[in-house]
Design a protein around this motif. Structure first.
Motif, PDB file in Angstrom:
ATOM      1  N   LEU A   1      20.657   4.931 -56.957  1.00 43.03           N
ATOM      2  CA  LEU A   1      20.436   4.907 -55.508  1.00 43.03           C
ATOM      3  C   LEU A   1      19.435   3.815 -55.122  1.00 43.03           C
ATOM      4  O   LEU A   1      19.630   3.092 -54.147  1.00 43.03           O
ATOM      5  N   VAL A   2      18.365   3.695 -55.918  1.00 45.59           N
ATOM      6  CA  VAL A   2      17.369   2.668 -55.616  1.00 45.59           C
ATOM      7  C   VAL A   2      17.972   1.275 -55.787  1.00 45.59           C
ATOM      8  O   VAL A   2      17.721   0.375 -54.983  1.00 45.59           O
TER       9      VAL A   2
ATOM     10  N   GLY B   1      23.186 -11.987 -41.539  1.00 43.12           N
ATOM     11  CA  GLY B   1      23.514 -11.968 -42.965  1.00 43.12           C
ATOM     12  C   GLY B   1      24.724 -11.092 -43.242  1.00 43.12           C
ATOM     13  O   GLY B   1      25.639 -11.485 -43.973  1.00 43.12           O
ATOM     14  N   TRP B   2      24.761  -9.926 -42.628  1.00 49.58           N
ATOM     15  CA  TRP B   2      25.890  -9.017 -42.848  1.00 49.58           C
ATOM     16  C   TRP B   2      27.176  -9.561 -42.251  1.00 49.58           C
ATOM     17  O   TRP B   2      28.262  -9.315 -42.774  1.00 49.58           O
TER      18      TRP B   2
ATOM     19  N   LEU C   1      16.037   1.823 -43.394  1.00 52.99           N
ATOM     20  CA  LEU C   1      15.519   2.189 -44.709  1.00 52.99           C
ATOM     21  C   LEU C   1      14.005   1.941 -44.862  1.00 52.99           C
ATOM     22  O   LEU C   1      13.282   2.854 -45.286  1.00 52.99           O
TER      23      LEU C   1
ATOM     24  N   ILE D   1      21.905 -14.252 -49.043  1.00 54.33           N
ATOM     25  CA  ILE D   1      23.092 -14.917 -48.517  1.00 54.33           C
ATOM     26  C   ILE D   1      22.740 -15.956 -47.471  1.00 54.33           C
ATOM     27  O   ILE D   1      23.244 -17.090 -47.491  1.00 54.33           O
ATOM     28  N   VAL D   2      21.828 -15.563 -46.571  1.00 53.40           N
ATOM     29  CA  VAL D   2      21.457 -16.474 -45.492  1.00 53.40           C
ATOM     30  C   VAL D   2      20.813 -17.741 -46.056  1.00 53.40           C
ATOM     31  O   VAL D   2      21.164 -18.850 -45.686  1.00 53.40           O
TER      32      VAL D   2
ATOM     33  N   PRO E   1      12.610  -7.413 -45.554  1.00 54.40           N
ATOM     34  CA  PRO E   1      13.576  -7.209 -44.464  1.00 54.40           C
ATOM     35  C   PRO E   1      12.930  -6.664 -43.202  1.00 54.40           C
ATOM     36  O   PRO E   1      13.332  -7.010 -42.099  1.00 54.40           O
TER      37      PRO E   1
ATOM     38  N   ILE F   1      28.456 -11.668 -44.936  1.00 51.52           N
ATOM     39  CA  ILE F   1      28.888 -10.927 -46.122  1.00 51.52           C
ATOM     40  C   ILE F   1      30.182 -10.152 -45.863  1.00 51.52           C
ATOM     41  O   ILE F   1      31.085 -10.117 -46.692  1.00 51.52           O
TER      42      ILE F   1
ATOM     43  N   PHE G   1      21.035   0.411 -55.347  1.00 55.68           N
ATOM     44  CA  PHE G   1      21.877   0.165 -54.187  1.00 55.68           C
ATOM     45  C   PHE G   1      21.013  -0.186 -52.971  1.00 55.68           C
ATOM     46  O   PHE G   1      21.311  -1.123 -52.222  1.00 55.68           O
ATOM     47  N   ALA G   2      19.905   0.558 -52.803  1.00 53.64           N
ATOM     48  CA  ALA G   2      19.008   0.298 -51.673  1.00 53.64           C
ATOM     49  C   ALA G   2      18.448  -1.117 -51.740  1.00 53.64           C
ATOM     50  O   ALA G   2      18.448  -1.856 -50.749  1.00 53.64           O
ATOM     51  N   VAL G   3      17.982  -1.512 -52.947  1.00 52.30           N
ATOM     52  CA  VAL G   3      17.424  -2.860 -53.094  1.00 52.30           C
ATOM     53  C   VAL G   3      18.495  -3.903 -52.783  1.00 52.30           C
ATOM     54  O   VAL G   3      18.233  -4.904 -52.119  1.00 52.30           O
TER      55      VAL G   3
ATOM     56  N   ILE H   1      21.166  -3.643 -50.749  1.00 51.49           N
ATOM     57  CA  ILE H   1      21.468  -3.818 -49.331  1.00 51.49           C
ATOM     58  C   ILE H   1      20.258  -4.331 -48.552  1.00 51.49           C
ATOM     59  O   ILE H   1      20.394  -4.894 -47.481  1.00 51.49           O
ATOM     60  N   LEU H   2      19.053  -4.135 -49.101  1.00 49.22           N
ATOM     61  CA  LEU H   2      17.877  -4.683 -48.420  1.00 49.22           C
ATOM     62  C   LEU H   2      17.783  -6.188 -48.604  1.00 49.22           C
ATOM     63  O   LEU H   2      17.390  -6.914 -47.695  1.00 49.22           O
ATOM     64  N   SER H   3      18.139  -6.658 -49.802  1.00 42.83           N
ATOM     65  CA  SER H   3      17.895  -8.079 -50.092  1.00 42.83           C
ATOM     66  C   SER H   3      19.104  -8.974 -49.888  1.00 42.83           C
ATOM     67  O   SER H   3      18.946 -10.174 -49.663  1.00 42.83           O
ATOM     68  N   LEU H   4      20.306  -8.399 -49.988  1.00 46.23           N
ATOM     69  CA  LEU H   4      21.493  -9.252 -49.950  1.00 46.23           C
ATOM     70  C   LEU H   4      21.574 -10.164 -48.705  1.00 46.23           C
ATOM     71  O   LEU H   4      21.827 -11.361 -48.860  1.00 46.23           O
ATOM     72  N   PRO H   5      21.336  -9.629 -47.494  1.00 46.80           N
ATOM     73  CA  PRO H   5      21.447 -10.511 -46.323  1.00 46.80           C
ATOM     74  C   PRO H   5      20.532 -11.722 -46.416  1.00 46.80           C
ATOM     75  O   PRO H   5      20.932 -12.842 -46.079  1.00 46.80           O
ATOM     76  N   MET H   6      19.326 -11.509 -46.950  1.00 53.02           N
ATOM     77  CA  MET H   6      18.379 -12.620 -47.073  1.00 53.02           C
ATOM     78  C   MET H   6      18.889 -13.680 -48.027  1.00 53.02           C
ATOM     79  O   MET H   6      18.896 -14.870 -47.718  1.00 53.02           O
TER      80      MET H   6
END
Lengths: 265, 318
Positions: A13-14, B153-154, B194, A27-28, B142, B157, A16-18, A20-25
């Motif tokens: 779970l953690v 960002g989303w 979150l 990617i951008v 974030p 994605i 997954f949380a990390v 979704i928290l970091s992916l947008p950054m």
């Protein structure tokens, strides 16, 4: 943590949380260095041409400076106000403390869209709508509980006897405040001020409601551009926000330590 | 400060002290000693005034919600009427939007807590300073980046040519239209909420001594029972605080439904915005805004009354 099964579930779970928290950054930032003309991840080759482009885009630059101004106004208003309030709440016995709590939490309990529209109507009545500084004041209003919290948390740990000792040594109330109380709550003031600056810098909805075409702030500009066409130059602008966030986190960690947020009240 | 206590007659009195004396004198005149019981209120006054701007705004909204838009002049009507509220109550569209916001906010609370609890637990219980720091940084970054950039960002994605669809294609699944759907908006809200949830949960978990869990374990409870009967009940203030913040913030959110919902998944905030800036019907928009305030307050009030303010209380005193 003893049971391996609990360990596994929690870490999944953690993880997954990390993600979704970091992916947008990630990617951008990744998309901003593409040499292609469309948003793509992984980027097509490396180039800084989109940064060059935003360095020349006047509307983005002006929006950036307006955001800085808004944040400075917000800090200038909220830090003194929030510091005094935070000290008052934790150092003085006040009648009707419960009602006070409810009142001072209004900026959080009133939905942002309603606060924003309410202030839009009030500022319109006062004929200050369209200027930049009211946006800063509005940001101070909606985020005020943050700085009151952080100051009152610091003030609660200050030994009351220190103030009494200072007064016993002949210090008046003003001297006591500046030499004893204020230094003691300084970590809270700095944390709160930093929070207020960054939150005003990234504030979107209230800025959207209070600004017009001549006074858009950077988040609003990004939003407007996204709605028209998504090009990699927006990714470059967004990277600026990532850099600001990195600096803020680093500063916060250096000044008070991020672990302070884990302390129980 | 040693130079002050020099030989008799040669005392130097630093300028700073003069300034301080003047300030103390002025304070003594403006705020005499007998006012001392009210000093707390004096310090609070600026904050009370600042929040008063918000209260004034609510009054303005209430006022304008009582005027309908005159379609011939496009000005608010002169007389007071409850017509706007009737319009909202009669409109199937608005009821649907309100229902969608409530349902979305409920789902967001559930999923956010499911993710935030283990996150806070490991954050608090881990023995590794590095793990703790890394999790904290992943949480704060974030939080400081802001909603717009994260939603952007989303968009990249989840877009039709985005990363997720690329991955789906690799494993042989057809490309999906992920954006502009209700689950995507809820997902966006969960990742946005979150950090708030973890920051409200973690202090409550810190307050639970490790020994309590060990004791329960040594008395024969397995980890699930320790969690259910010991940790969760003791973490109640944090769970309440997190639920309060996440439910109200997601119920009233504008950016995620606007950006990830693309106009097809409007929440109440989007409907209000549209009334003000698309239809220019200030009265109806105000009525909706007031309704949202009422729903939000009812929600907060209900949770407050049932469970207290949890970790949300200000000022260290409860």
């Amino acid at each position: 943590m003893t049971a391996p099964l609990q360990r596994a579930i929690f870490w999944i779970l953690v993880g997954f949380a990390v993600l979704i928290l970091s992916l947008p950054m990630v990617i951008v930032v990744g998309a901003s260095v593409t040499s292609g003309n469309i948003i793509a991840f992984p980027p097509e080759g490396f180039s800084l041409k989109w940064y060059e482009k935003i360095a020349q885009a006047r509307d983005l630059q002006q929006a950036f400076w307006r955001s800085i101004q808004v944040s400075l106004v917000c800090v200038a208003v909220s830090v003194p106000v929030g510091t005094l309030a935070g000290i008052a709440l934790s150092r003085y016995r006040l009648r009707g403390a419960m009602a006070l709590q409810v009142y001072l939490l209004l900026p959080f309990t009133v939905p942002l869209i309603a606060s924003g529209i309410g202030m839009m109507l009030v500022f319109g009545e006062w004929r200050i709508l369209g200027a930049l500084w009211p946006v800063g004041v509005a940001c101070a209003v909606i985020n005020l509980p943050f700085i009151i919290w952080s100051v009152s948390a610091s003030a609660a740990s200050l030994d009351r006897d220190l103030e009494l000792a200072a007064q016993n040594c002949g210090a008046g109330p003003i001297a006591t405040f500046f030499h004893v109380t204020l230094p003691a709550v300084m970590p809270g003031v700095i944390t709160g001020g930093l929070l207020m600056f960054v939150l005003a810098m990234t504030e979107f909805l209230v800025s959207l409601l209070l600004t017009d075409a001549r006074t858009v702030t950077l988040p609003v500009q990004v939003y407007n551009n996204i709605r028209s066409i998504i090009t990699p130059d927006l990714a470059a602008v967004s990277t600026i926000f990532v850099v600001i966030a990195l600096a803020a986190v680093w500063l916060l960690d250096r000044l008070v330590g991020l672990e302070i947020f884990l302390k129980s009240k | 400060m040693t130079d002050v206590t020099g030989p008799e007659g040669k005392r130097r009195y630093p300028l700073r002290w003069h300034v301080m004396d003047a300030l103390e004198g002025a304070a003594g005149v403006l705020w005499p000693r007998r006012m001392a019981p009210f000093t707390g209120w004096l310090l609070l006054a600026p904050a009370l005034l600042l929040v008063a701007v918000l209260v004034l705004g609510m009054v303005q909204i209430a006022e304008s919600s009582l005027h309908t838009l005159d379609r011939s002049t496009f000005l608010p009507s002169e007389d007071y009427t409850l017509e706007n509220y009737r319009t909202v109550a009669d409109s199937a569209t608005y009821l649907k939007v309100i229902w969608r916001s409530l349902y979305g906010s409920f789902l967001t609370v559930v999923f956010t807590l499911i993710l935030a609890f283990p996150y806070s637990y490991i954050l608090v219980r881990t023995n590794s300073a590095f793990t703790r720091k890394a999790l904290l940084v992943a949480l704060f970054l974030p939080f400081f980046i802001g909603q717009v950039v994260r939603a952007y960002g989303w968009l990249i994605i989840l877009g039709n040519a985005g990363l997720v669809n690329d991955a789906l294609e690799l494993i042989g699944v057809e490309r999906q239209r992920l954006l502009f759907s209700f689950p995507t908006v809820v997902f966006g809200l969960v990742q946005y909420m979150l950090p708030f949830a973890v920051l409200l949960l973690a202090p409550a978990l810190t307050a639970i001594p490790r020994e309590v869990e060990t004791a329960a374990g040594s008395l024969g409870a397995n980890w699930a029972r320790v969690l259910w009967h010991v940790v969760l009940p003791m973490a109640r203030p944090g769970l309440i605080g997190a639920t309060l913040v996440v439910s109200t913030l997601s119920l009233t959110d504008f950016a995620m439904p606007a950006m990830l919902g693309g106009g097809s998944q409007d929440f109440i905030a989007n409907a209000i915005y549209d009334q003000f800036f698309r239809t220019a019907d200030q009265g109806l928009g105000s009525a909706l805004a007031l309704l949202l305030v009422a729903i939000g307050s009812l929600l907060v009030g209900a949770i407050f009354a049932a469970f207290g303010a949890g970790t949300l209380a200000m000022g260290g005193r409860e």
